[in-house]
Design an enzyme around this catalytic site. Structure first.
Site, PDB file in Angstrom:
ATOM      1  N   PRO A  26       0.839  -1.206   0.000  1.00 39.94           N
ATOM      2  CA  PRO A  26       0.000   0.000   0.000  1.00 39.94           C
ATOM      3  C   PRO A  26       0.869   1.250   0.000  1.00 39.94           C
ATOM      4  CG  PRO A  26       0.063  -1.001   2.184  1.00 39.94           C
ATOM      5  CD  PRO A  26       0.788  -1.941   1.268  1.00 39.94           C
ATOM      6  N   GLN A 104      -6.644  -0.906   1.997  1.00 43.28           N
ATOM      7  CA  GLN A 104      -6.151  -0.662   3.353  1.00 43.28           C
ATOM      8  C   GLN A 104      -7.000   0.425   4.016  1.00 43.28           C
ATOM      9  OE1 GLN A 104      -2.354   1.453   4.400  1.00 43.28           O
ATOM     10  NE2 GLN A 104      -1.741  -0.582   5.050  1.00 43.28           N
ATOM     11  N   ALA A 179       0.078   0.006  12.020  1.00 43.27           N
ATOM     12  CA  ALA A 179       1.518   0.026  11.738  1.00 43.27           C
ATOM     13  C   ALA A 179       2.015   1.465  11.670  1.00 43.27           C
ATOM     14  CB  ALA A 179       1.778  -0.683  10.406  1.00 43.27           C
ATOM     15  N   TYR A 182       0.702   5.151  13.157  1.00 42.63           N
ATOM     16  CA  TYR A 182      -0.622   5.782  13.009  1.00 42.63           C
ATOM     17  C   TYR A 182      -1.540   5.312  14.150  1.00 42.63           C
ATOM     18  CZ  TYR A 182       1.199   7.693   8.730  1.00 42.63           C
ATOM     19  OH  TYR A 182       1.950   8.407   7.832  1.00 42.63           O
ATOM     20  N   ARG A 230      -2.047  -5.030   9.038  1.00 41.35           N
ATOM     21  CA  ARG A 230      -0.647  -4.634   8.830  1.00 41.35           C
ATOM     22  C   ARG A 230      -0.055  -4.165  10.159  1.00 41.35           C
ATOM     23  NH1 ARG A 230       2.827  -1.010   4.488  1.00 41.35           N
ATOM     24  NH2 ARG A 230       4.100  -2.804   3.977  1.00 41.35           N
TER      25      ARG A 230
HETATM   26  C1  LIG Z   1       5.111   7.016  -1.134  1.00 37.44           C
HETATM   27  C2  LIG Z   1       4.839   5.974  -0.091  1.00 37.44           C
HETATM   28  C3  LIG Z   1       3.573   5.889   0.482  1.00 37.44           C
HETATM   29  C4  LIG Z   1       3.286   4.899   1.448  1.00 37.44           C
HETATM   30  N1  LIG Z   1       2.022   4.785   1.944  1.00 37.44           N
HETATM   31  C5  LIG Z   1       1.694   3.754   2.766  1.00 37.44           C
HETATM   32  C6  LIG Z   1       0.342   3.510   3.159  1.00 37.44           C
HETATM   33  O1  LIG Z   1      -0.623   4.174   2.731  1.00 37.44           O
HETATM   34  N2  LIG Z   1       0.123   2.488   4.022  1.00 37.44           N
HETATM   35  C7  LIG Z   1       1.138   1.698   4.498  1.00 37.44           C
HETATM   36  O2  LIG Z   1       0.878   0.778   5.282  1.00 37.44           O
HETATM   37  N3  LIG Z   1       2.416   1.879   4.101  1.00 37.44           N
HETATM   38  C8  LIG Z   1       2.710   2.858   3.234  1.00 37.44           C
HETATM   39  N4  LIG Z   1       4.001   2.995   2.771  1.00 37.44           N
HETATM   40  C9  LIG Z   1       5.014   1.977   3.141  1.00 37.44           C
HETATM   41  C10 LIG Z   1       5.103   0.894   2.059  1.00 37.44           C
HETATM   42  O3  LIG Z   1       3.913   0.124   2.006  1.00 37.44           O
HETATM   43  C11 LIG Z   1       6.286  -0.074   2.301  1.00 37.44           C
HETATM   44  O4  LIG Z   1       6.122  -0.680   3.558  1.00 37.44           O
HETATM   45  C12 LIG Z   1       7.640   0.613   2.252  1.00 37.44           C
HETATM   46  O5  LIG Z   1       7.776   1.417   1.094  1.00 37.44           O
HETATM   47  C13 LIG Z   1       8.791  -0.429   2.289  1.00 37.44           C
HETATM   48  O6  LIG Z   1       8.707  -1.281   1.171  1.00 37.44           O
HETATM   49  P1  LIG Z   1       9.755  -1.124  -0.060  1.00 37.44           P
HETATM   50  O7  LIG Z   1      11.107  -1.351   0.504  1.00 37.44           O
HETATM   51  O8  LIG Z   1       9.347  -2.159  -1.056  1.00 37.44           O
HETATM   52  O9  LIG Z   1       9.578   0.281  -0.587  1.00 37.44           O
HETATM   53  C14 LIG Z   1       4.304   3.994   1.841  1.00 37.44           C
HETATM   54  C15 LIG Z   1       5.586   4.106   1.271  1.00 37.44           C
HETATM   55  C16 LIG Z   1       5.849   5.065   0.316  1.00 37.44           C
HETATM   56  C17 LIG Z   1       7.222   5.126  -0.313  1.00 37.44           C
END
Ligand SMILES: Cc1cc2nc3c(=O)[nH]c(=O)nc-3n(C[C@H](O)[C@H](O)[C@H](O)COP(=O)(O)O)c2cc1C
Length: 370
Positions: A26, A104, A179, A182, A230
């Site tokens: 997400p 989510q 997670a 929040y 999550r």
């Molecule tokens: C631009 C952006 C927005 C994100 N928004 C959410 C979100 O809405 N909900 C959430 O649980 N995590 C959010 N995350 C965290 C990601 O889901 C993920 O856990 C994080 O980027 C690590 O994974 P990666 O190494 O593949 O980037 C966000 C991350 C980024 C970069």
């Protein structure tokens, strides 16, 4: 698709067949209309990941009520009929490519950069500064107001209504966000939860609200609808946080959400990645432990564009799925690339040069081509 990679093997969650182990994580893109209605551009954006072969998409956190839940400007909601219709267009486009999609659901609590008076479990000012690129509010977070028990009941109703709307909008399930610091994680964490009612004190009490939300959503969903959760150690505003009692905390947290009826556990490992944050401070692997303790499907996260790592996590039964965040944004066809042994494009923060929205990314991509 070639089946040589463990991440490309089929699996399932509850009754939902899933074509491979690659999940879109997400990611908030702040691309909805000002009133939180998802746009056609968002429908196109999500459908690209289905077209590109991701077995499951988890759509960005949607806010759950019109009171204190919204995190950022242009965050999508799941509160009104208009939100629901907007999301219906998203799910229809995804399903047209045989995609699977979960929404989510998130409440920002003290980390809201949108509401005038953020509300939280206790009057504790969040560490750090507001995230850049998400709306007009910046700088220090204010000290939040304390949620009354009546407010807590309203929050529970908001999550349940949003889950019912997600069913109507054609989602395959919802993911309850507890997670990254929040609201539900603020309840979980003793630094931000100083309450002396049934939602404060012991860890069992601090995870209670999350469990009540999961139970309500599960009990009011058809058998084929998924209710996942999550969790994370790290927080958006404190990337070095670990559960203080390591595996003892994990046992209570994972055990409680499983007893409440969660259909899967998704462990976020933002910023420092899986090898850092999917382990306790004393180096116990949390995704493997969650799987063994609960028997539930587990989604690992954090740097999973490293397909060798992702393959080994699946092959060694440390998790059932891996979710990909940042790298997915510029590789909506990553599963197809993996299957055909084509190179995956590296993520760069330069992508956010014009902002975090889908439109800002498109502008950056046009510029990068020229
Ligand atoms: C631009 C952006 C927005 C994100 N928004 C959410 C979100 O809405 N909900 C959430 O649980 N995590 C959010 N995350 C965290 C990601 O889901 C993920 O856990 C994080 O980027 C690590 O994974 P990666 O190494 O593949 O980037 C966000 C991350 C980024 C970069």
């Amino acid at each position: 698709m070639s089946q040589t990679h463990p991440v490309l093997t089929k699996s399932a969650i509850r009754k939902l067949d899933i074509g491979n182990r690659l999940v879109l994580a997400p990611m908030s893109r702040a691309s909805a209309q000002d009133d939180g209605v998802p746009t056609k551009n968002m429908a196109n954006y999500y459908s690209e990941f289905a077209k590109g072969g991701y077995g499951l998409l988890i759509a960005e956190g949607a806010f759950t009520d019109n009171k204190f839940s919204q995190s950022y400007s242009n965050q999508p909601g799941m509160v009104t009929d208009e939100h629901q219709s907007g999301w219906r267009e998203v799910t229809e486009k995804v399903k047209a490519h045989d995609g699977r999609i979960i929404l989510q659901l998130i409440h920002a609590g003290a980390l809201s950069q949108h509401v005038d008076r953020p509300h939280a479990p206790s009057a504790v000012r969040p560490q750090g500064n507001m995230l850049q690129g998400y709306g007009h509010k910046q700088g220090e977070y204010p000290i939040p107001e304390i949620l009354s028990l009546q407010d807590v009941e309203e929050i529970k109703r908001g999550f349940l209504q949003a889950s019912l709307r997600a069913q109507e909008a054609g989602f395959d399930g919802v993911e309850i966000h507890c997670a990254n610091g929040y609201l539900l994680d603020q309840f979980l964490t003793d630094d931000t939860n100083k309450r002396d009612d049934q939602y404060g004190g012991s860890l069992e009490n601090r995870i209670r609200l999350t469990c009540e939300i999961i139970r309500d959503a599960r009990q009011n969903a058809p058998d084929d609808f998924i209710v996942g959760v999550r969790l994370s150690q790290a927080k958006a505003n404190n990337s070095d946080y670990f559960w203080p009692n390591g595996i003892a905390d994990a046992e209570i947290i994972f055990g409680s959400v499983a007893n409440a009826g969660a259909d899967y556990i998704h462990l976020a490992s933002e910023k420092n990645g899986y090898a850092y944050h999917s382990y306790t401070k004393d180096n116990r692997n949390l995704t493997e432990y969650a799987r063994e303790l609960t028997g539930l499907p587990v989604i690992a996260n954090g740097g999973m564009q490293d397909i060798e790592l992702a393959n080994s996590i699946i092959a060694d039964s440390k998790a059932d799925f891996v979710s990909i965040g940042k790298t997915a944004m510029i590789n909506p066809d990553l599963p197809k690339k993996v299957a055909s042994n084509n190179a995956v494009q590296d993520f760069t923060f330069d992508m956010f040069k014009f902002g975090v929205s889908i439109e800002a990314q498109q502008k950056w991509q046009v510029e990068a081509k020229n």
